[in-house]
Structures are given as C-alpha cells and as structure tokens.
Design an enzyme around this catalytic site. Structure first.
Site, short mmCIF file in Angstrom:
data_model
loop_
_atom_site.label_atom_id
_atom_site.label_comp_id
_atom_site.label_asym_id
_atom_site.label_seq_id
_atom_site.Cartn_x
_atom_site.Cartn_y
_atom_site.Cartn_z
N CYS A 147 0.82 -1.19 0.09
CA CYS A 147 0.14 0.18 0.04
C CYS A 147 0.92 1.19 0.26
O CYS A 147 1.60 1.34 -1.05
CB CYS A 147 -0.77 -0.04 1.31
SG CYS A 147 -2.01 1.27 1.31
N ASP A 194 -9.31 -4.32 -6.97
CA ASP A 194 -8.69 -3.25 -5.80
C ASP A 194 -9.42 -1.82 -6.20
O ASP A 194 -8.95 -1.34 -7.56
CB ASP A 194 -7.05 -2.97 -6.25
CG ASP A 194 -6.52 -2.03 -5.01
OD1 ASP A 194 -7.23 -1.39 -4.56
OD2 ASP A 194 -5.15 -2.42 -4.88
N HIS A 227 -7.38 -4.87 -2.72
CA HIS A 227 -6.41 -4.22 -2.08
C HIS A 227 -6.08 -4.95 -0.59
O HIS A 227 -6.93 -5.30 0.39
CB HIS A 227 -6.61 -2.91 -1.76
CG HIS A 227 -5.51 -1.85 -1.28
ND1 HIS A 227 -4.88 -1.46 -2.33
CD2 HIS A 227 -5.03 -1.51 0.08
CE1 HIS A 227 -3.73 -0.77 -1.67
NE2 HIS A 227 -4.10 -0.66 -0.53
#
Length: 260
Positions: A147, A194, A227
């Site tokens: 991330c 995502d 994600h």
C-alpha cells in the site's frame, strides 16, 4: 488476551462508525501475532528487525502500509523473509507520527498524509541502509512494501541503484512524470478488484514500463483479489483466497532469490 472474534468485532465497529466514507484500505484481517524479532533504534527512527537463524549478507527493507510499522501483519511478512534467509528490517517511516486508524474520517486522509509522503523518506532510507551495511553486514539489499509502502518501494526503485530488487505490493507512484525509469528489477503485485488502484492505472503503468524501463520488471494482477490481500488476509481463515495469497508470497520470495 483479546480473542480473534472480539478483535474482529472491534475492527467491524470502527469501520461501521465511519460508514459514510470508509477507508478503502480497511480490508482484511489484523493478526494476533507477536513477531520473532526485536525493536531497535536506528539513528532517529525505531525499527523492527528480525534475522535468519544462519548468518546472511542479504537484507530486505519491509515498508509499512498506512497502519504503521507495528501492524502485526507486516511483521509477519518480515518474519517470513527471515525464515527464508534474509535479514528483515521494518522501520517506522512515519518517524513517531500516528499511523492511520480505521476510526479516522477518510475525508481527512490527504490532510493526514501531508507530512507522511512515501516519496519523502530519503533521510530514513539512508539511515536504514547505513545500519544494514555497517551493523548487519548486508551486501545485497532489497525492499518490499505494501500500500503506502508499495508506493515507497516504487520510489526506491527509481532513486537507489544500491537496492538490488524491489517488490511493490498494491502500491504505485501516480503523481510523478518520471516514474518509469527503474534502476533496479521490480515486481509489481496488484489485485484485480482493488478499488484503490483500478486496472486502468495498472495497465497504464505496464504500458509505460514497456516503453521506458531498461531493467527487468513484472506487473502481475491476481484475479478476484482486493487491496491488501497479500498481507491483510489470512490463508487459514480465508480458504477461497489461500492459493492467491500463497502464490503472491512465493512470487515475492522468488523475485528476491533471483536478483539477490
């Protein structure tokens, strides 16, 4: 000790408290995990360090997501690297500032991020590289990030030829024009679903890398994954995701084994 079920309820309640504009990174499970390493002081920052059983001159900088360097999931990944022969160090790249919390107001995220840019970590990276070389005897150094840390890893691949390999996990620099001339081999891992990094941005990245990049790279998209899937979902309680989680972890290890 708080049970896993209780932690899930707390996690869920935090999310529900912010339903109007939830954090899109608030996906997956926080592990109950203590870690095999120790916390140390590296220059002006704290860091979690874990070493393999046998001596090694290979080290990986493990870069946190928005939930900070103490997230058990990230330390689990550092420990995984150590069990595979790498010195792993997870520094506090926020330098003591509070990480993001799922109870925060997502509309304030950019304000929170203002003094925590993943492309403004040169001082910290230099300190960690010095520590790894001088204190740990590292001669081959790589980086992996998740991330926020995936963005930071992309940045390091552009700025630090000393870093021999990088794995950017659901992270991508979007605001710089000169973000495709990588200096070290880099693996990019993304999830098909995502919402933080949609596929059009992933495809644009791959297209530009094909055009500009002179070192080895790979862009890999995992079908059906979101994600956070590599380090925020547990294969033992997410059986439908198990194969993707394990494949992605094998991929990142294989990448380091190949280039370091």
């Amino acid at each position: 000790m708080t049970s896993l079920l209780s932690r899930r309820k707390i996690w869920k309640n935090h999310t529900m408290a912010n339903e109007a504009k939830p954090c899109p990174c608030d996906i997956g499970d926080r592990m109950e995990y203590g870690g095999l390493g120790q916390e140390v002081q590296i220059d002006h920052i704290r860091a979690y360090v874990v070493k393999p059983i046998t001596a090694s001159d290979k080290a990986i900088i493990v870069i946190q997501d928005i939930y900070g360097w103490q997230l058990p999931n990230t330390r689990y990944m550092a420990d995984m690297l150590a069990t595979n022969g790498y010195i792993a160090v997870c520094p506090d790249f926020y330098v003591g500032k509070d990480p993001w919390s799922p109870s925060n107001d997502w509309s304030k995220f950019q304000e929170w991020l203002e003094d925590k840019k993943p492309t403004s970590i040169t001082k910290e990276v230099d300190a960690v590289l010095k520590y790894l070389k001088e204190e740990c005897g590292a001669k081959h150094i790589g980086s992996v990030g998740f991330c926020w840390g995936g963005v930071a890893t992309h940045y390091l691949a552009l700025q630090y030829p000393d870093i021999k390999a990088g794995v950017s996990v659901y992270g991508i620099i979007r605001e710089q024009e000169d973000r495709f001339d990588l200096k070290s081999p880099t693996l990019f891992i993304f999830g098909e679903k995502d919402v933080v990094i949609p596929l059009d941005q992933v495809n644009a990245l791959e297209g530009k890398l094909k055009e500009i990049c002179k070192v080895d790279y790979q862009v890999k998209i995992f079908p059906g994954q979101t994600h956070g899937f590599v380090h925020r979902k547990r294969e033992d309680i997410n059986p439908t995701d198990k194969s993707s989680i394990q494949e992605a972890r094998r991929d990142l290890l294989n990448w380091f084994n190949k280039y370091m």
